[in-house]
Design a protein around this motif. Structure first.
Motif: not given
Length: 154
Positions: A112-113, A115-117, A119-120
């Protein structure tokens, strides 16, 4: 005959049974009284005045107050106790999971982390794929700070 022998004749078996029954009923009533008092304080839906009123009723008129409380609010007593037990069990399970993980994040958290990185826009799709492969194979990826540091030489 001795005094002990007379006591045995004066207190027959049925009287012993009756005394034990009354004693255990008295203990059961105290258990019920304490459960009612705990339930009064546990109920978040009740206002402070309602809690004070029920508490005064159970203290001043203990038998009547407990029985009226059980009749009026007894159905929800079990629900509140079950909800509290579930919440405590969930907190305990969460604590066990965190303790067993030894402070490490699970692979789902790491994905999840990542994926967040991604997406940023801090990492490319290729870097994400490599890091994801490392997480899925059980190796921990190097922590990414979000920016690359460059050393300049003079």
């Amino acid at each position: 005959m001795s005094a002990q022998t007379y006591l045995a004749y004066d207190y027959p078996l049925l009287s012993v049974f009756w005394s034990m029954l009354l004693f255990f009923l008295w203990i059961m009533w105290f258990v019920l009284l304490f459960r009612v008092v705990v339930d009064i304080f546990r109920d978040d839906d009740m206002s402070g005045w309602a809690k004070a009123g029920w508490l005064v009723l159970t203290v001043l008129l203990p038998f009547l107050g407990v029985f009226v409380y059980v009749i009026a609010r007894g159905k929800n007593m079990g629900r509140r106790e079950t909800a509290q037990a579930r919440a405590q069990q969930e907190e305990f399970n969460t604590y066990i999971r965190e303790t067993a993980a030894g402070g490490r994040n699970s692979s789902v958290d790491e994905l999840a982390k990542l994926s967040e990185i991604r997406s940023r826009g801090d990492i490319t799709d290729e870097e994400f794929r490599k890091a994801k492969d490392l997480v899925l194979t059980g190796h921990r990826p190097a922590e990414h700070s979000g920016s690359t540091s460059r050393t300049t030489h003079r």
